[in-house]
Design a protein around this motif. Structure first.
Motif, PDB file in Angstrom:
ATOM      1  N   ILE A  72      27.773   6.524   5.504  1.00  0.00           N
ATOM      2  CA  ILE A  72      27.741   7.536   6.562  1.00  0.00           C
ATOM      3  C   ILE A  72      29.039   8.334   6.576  1.00  0.00           C
ATOM      4  N   GLN A  73      30.166   7.681   6.428  1.00  0.00           N
ATOM      5  CA  GLN A  73      31.448   8.386   6.386  1.00  0.00           C
ATOM      6  C   GLN A  73      31.483   9.382   5.236  1.00  0.00           C
ATOM      7  N   ASP A  74      30.996   8.977   4.071  1.00  0.00           N
ATOM      8  CA  ASP A  74      31.007   9.875   2.916  1.00  0.00           C
ATOM      9  C   ASP A  74      30.100  11.080   3.142  1.00  0.00           C
ATOM     10  N   PHE A  75      28.993  10.870   3.831  1.00  0.00           N
ATOM     11  CA  PHE A  75      28.145  12.022   4.150  1.00  0.00           C
ATOM     12  C   PHE A  75      28.890  12.995   5.059  1.00  0.00           C
ATOM     13  N   LEU A  76      29.563  12.480   6.073  1.00  0.00           N
ATOM     14  CA  LEU A  76      30.286  13.352   6.994  1.00  0.00           C
ATOM     15  C   LEU A  76      31.429  14.078   6.288  1.00  0.00           C
ATOM     16  N   TYR A  77      32.121  13.395   5.377  1.00  0.00           N
ATOM     17  CA  TYR A  77      33.157  14.063   4.585  1.00  0.00           C
ATOM     18  C   TYR A  77      32.546  15.173   3.731  1.00  0.00           C
ATOM     19  N   SER A  78      31.311  14.972   3.295  1.00  0.00           N
ATOM     20  CA  SER A  78      30.651  15.920   2.402  1.00  0.00           C
ATOM     21  C   SER A  78      30.354  17.262   3.068  1.00  0.00           C
ATOM     22  N   LEU A  79      30.265  17.286   4.381  1.00  0.00           N
ATOM     23  CA  LEU A  79      29.902  18.518   5.076  1.00  0.00           C
ATOM     24  C   LEU A  79      30.911  19.632   4.843  1.00  0.00           C
ATOM     25  N   SER A  80      32.172  19.274   4.709  1.00  0.00           N
ATOM     26  CA  SER A  80      33.221  20.274   4.483  1.00  0.00           C
ATOM     27  C   SER A  80      33.806  20.215   3.083  1.00  0.00           C
ATOM     28  N   SER A  81      33.257  19.363   2.227  1.00  0.00           N
ATOM     29  CA  SER A  81      33.794  19.201   0.876  1.00  0.00           C
ATOM     30  C   SER A  81      33.167  20.200  -0.081  1.00  0.00           C
ATOM     31  N   SER A  82      33.999  20.833  -0.880  1.00  0.00           N
ATOM     32  CA  SER A  82      33.506  21.795  -1.873  1.00  0.00           C
ATOM     33  C   SER A  82      33.541  21.215  -3.284  1.00  0.00           C
ATOM     34  N   GLY A 108       9.608   2.843   9.145  1.00  0.00           N
ATOM     35  CA  GLY A 108       8.510   3.736   8.800  1.00  0.00           C
ATOM     36  C   GLY A 108       8.425   4.962   9.674  1.00  0.00           C
ATOM     37  N   VAL A 109       9.094   4.934  10.811  1.00  0.00           N
ATOM     38  CA  VAL A 109       9.130   6.099  11.701  1.00  0.00           C
ATOM     39  C   VAL A 109      10.412   6.890  11.483  1.00  0.00           C
ATOM     40  N   CYS A 110      11.555   6.214  11.513  1.00  0.00           N
ATOM     41  CA  CYS A 110      12.836   6.917  11.478  1.00  0.00           C
ATOM     42  C   CYS A 110      13.496   6.934  10.106  1.00  0.00           C
ATOM     43  N   ALA A 111      12.941   6.243   9.130  1.00  0.00           N
ATOM     44  CA  ALA A 111      13.522   6.261   7.791  1.00  0.00           C
ATOM     45  C   ALA A 111      12.498   6.659   6.734  1.00  0.00           C
ATOM     46  N   ILE A 121      20.987   9.049   7.723  1.00  0.00           N
ATOM     47  CA  ILE A 121      21.755  10.206   7.268  1.00  0.00           C
ATOM     48  C   ILE A 121      21.052  11.513   7.634  1.00  0.00           C
ATOM     49  N   SER A 122      19.746  11.577   7.367  1.00  0.00           N
ATOM     50  CA  SER A 122      19.018  12.814   7.648  1.00  0.00           C
ATOM     51  C   SER A 122      18.946  13.094   9.143  1.00  0.00           C
ATOM     52  N   VAL A 123      18.815  12.034   9.955  1.00  0.00           N
ATOM     53  CA  VAL A 123      18.786  12.225  11.405  1.00  0.00           C
ATOM     54  C   VAL A 123      20.158  12.690  11.902  1.00  0.00           C
ATOM     55  N   ILE A 124      21.226  12.139  11.351  1.00  0.00           N
ATOM     56  CA  ILE A 124      22.571  12.585  11.709  1.00  0.00           C
ATOM     57  C   ILE A 124      22.731  14.071  11.384  1.00  0.00           C
ATOM     58  N   ALA A 125      22.292  14.467  10.182  1.00  0.00           N
ATOM     59  CA  ALA A 125      22.371  15.873   9.799  1.00  0.00           C
ATOM     60  C   ALA A 125      21.577  16.748  10.768  1.00  0.00           C
ATOM     61  N   HIS A 126      20.387  16.303  11.102  1.00  0.00           N
ATOM     62  CA  HIS A 126      19.524  17.003  12.056  1.00  0.00           C
ATOM     63  C   HIS A 126      20.263  17.240  13.374  1.00  0.00           C
ATOM     64  N   GLU A 127      20.849  16.191  13.904  1.00  0.00           N
ATOM     65  CA  GLU A 127      21.512  16.305  15.207  1.00  0.00           C
ATOM     66  C   GLU A 127      22.795  17.143  15.139  1.00  0.00           C
ATOM     67  N   ARG A 174      28.109  10.716  -4.301  1.00  0.00           N
ATOM     68  CA  ARG A 174      26.970  10.246  -3.508  1.00  0.00           C
ATOM     69  C   ARG A 174      25.806  11.228  -3.633  1.00  0.00           C
ATOM     70  N   MET A 175      24.607  10.698  -3.372  1.00  0.00           N
ATOM     71  CA  MET A 175      23.401  11.522  -3.291  1.00  0.00           C
ATOM     72  C   MET A 175      22.721  11.218  -1.957  1.00  0.00           C
ATOM     73  N   PHE A 176      22.167  12.256  -1.342  1.00  0.00           N
ATOM     74  CA  PHE A 176      21.560  12.113  -0.023  1.00  0.00           C
ATOM     75  C   PHE A 176      20.232  12.871   0.031  1.00  0.00           C
ATOM     76  N   LEU A 177      19.347  12.391   0.890  1.00  0.00           N
ATOM     77  CA  LEU A 177      18.110  13.111   1.183  1.00  0.00           C
ATOM     78  C   LEU A 177      18.206  13.618   2.611  1.00  0.00           C
ATOM     79  N   VAL A 178      18.302  14.943   2.766  1.00  0.00           N
ATOM     80  CA  VAL A 178      18.544  15.566   4.067  1.00  0.00           C
ATOM     81  C   VAL A 178      17.496  16.640   4.311  1.00  0.00           C
TER      82      VAL A 178
END
Length: 328
Positions: A71-81, A203-206, A238-244, A306-310
């Motif tokens: 989760i931390q790496d995903f959040l770092y990724s938002l501003s990483s180029s 099955g609902v949230c993931a 991860i995808s729900v965090i991105a959504h929010e 990292r790889m993510f599904l968002v």
């Protein structure tokens, strides 16, 4: 949710909402992967998060350090180029297209500025919506390494572990965002909550990393898409965090960007693209995405390889859902 496989998939897609009227969304769902001129997405003159965003995480409950790192790496990724295209930071560029009444865009910068761990379950293992605000209040007032109470450009992200129940979790929401009440926290600041669904409702949230219950599909993980970082609940989270984060940035006080006439039950920029992860999505199909050599699904690259599904978000220029992995 038990009638058809399709309806169950839609249930996942609409889980991240902010209002108490969320269950109304189970009556149906729109798919906006294609362009639409009928969508009534409007700006209601409220503020958006234009200043550099200082993000503070509150880890509530018992957390696996590997899951935290993902989760931390995903959040770092938002501003990483530094990540290759299509990247998480490119995904955020669509969120940045939204402006306020001065013409200022959502901030490019999201910096993880602090973390607080509440491993003793200070408010128990079942939380109400208001409990989330009380958890934030405790994190900024505790005597031992408190988080700063940043009312200028702070954004608080409360993440609950897999053994914590939250009001409406799994039934109607996987996450939500709102703003704190001065009577509880002392000031008004935007925040979001997301729960780890790994043992409660993967099955609902993931989805699509787990089959929904009563879907008629095989038990276990047979023929289901693998999570790119090895944990169904965390990768789904991860995808729900991105959504929010997309929605709280464009509608932090519930008076900025949304569709519909009722601000207590808005359709926000991520709600409009529920279940859409790639071109051609619809009817339970997530769209055209990538697979690694193990068959794990992803659509974005992030920090530390990292790889993510968002899920995609609504692009106000194209007037359709969009992500940087678009192939149309």
């Amino acid at each position: 949710m038990t009638q058809t496989y399709y309806l169950i998939l839609i249930c996942f897609s609409i889980c991240a909402r902010i209002s108490n009227a969320q269950t109304n969304q189970f009556e149906g769902s729109k798919n906006n992967e294609g362009s639409s001129n009928l969508l009534d997405l409007q700006y209601h003159m409220g503020p958006i998060l234009t200043s550099p965003i200082n993000l503070y995480i509150i880890w509530y409950g018992n957390w696996n350090t590997n899951h935290q790192s993902t989760i931390q790496d995903f959040l770092y990724s938002l501003s990483s180029s530094n990540a290759p295209s299509p990247s998480v930071s490119e995904w955020w560029q669509t969120v940045r297209l939204y402006t306020d009444q001065t013409g200022s865009n959502v901030s490019q910068s999201i910096s993880l500025m602090g973390e607080f761990t509440d491993s003793r379950y200070s408010h128990g293992k079942y939380l109400t919506r208001l409990s989330i605000q009380s958890i934030i209040q405790r994190s900024v007032t505790t005597k031992f390494n408190p988080l700063p109470l940043n009312y200028k450009n702070g954004l608080y992200l409360v993440l609950t572990s897999s053994d914590v129940g939250v009001q409406d979790f799994c039934r109607a929401v996987c996450g939500f965002h709102y703003f704190t009440f001065p009577s509880i926290v002392g000031v008004t600041v935007p925040y979001a909550w997301v729960g780890h669904s790994g043992t409660q409702c993967p099955g609902v949230c993931a989805y699509p990393f787990a089959w929904p219950k009563y879907s008629g599909m095989p038990r276990g993980n047979k023929d289901i898409m693998g999570p790119p970082n090895g944990d169904v609940g965390t990768d789904g989270m991860i995808s729900v965090i991105a959504h929010e984060l997309a929605e709280v940035s464009t509608n932090p006080l519930v008076n900025a960007w949304y569709a519909g006439d009722d601000p207590s039950a808005p359709d926000e920029i991520a709600d409009l693209c529920v279940g859409v992860y790639g071109s051609g999505a619809g009817g339970g199909f997530v769209g055209q995405i990538f697979k690694d050599r193990m068959g794990n699904g992803y659509n974005l690259y992030g920090a530390k390889r990292r790889m993510f599904l968002v899920q995609w978000v609504w692009d106000p220029v194209r007037k359709s859902c969009f992500g940087p992995n678009d192939t149309s």
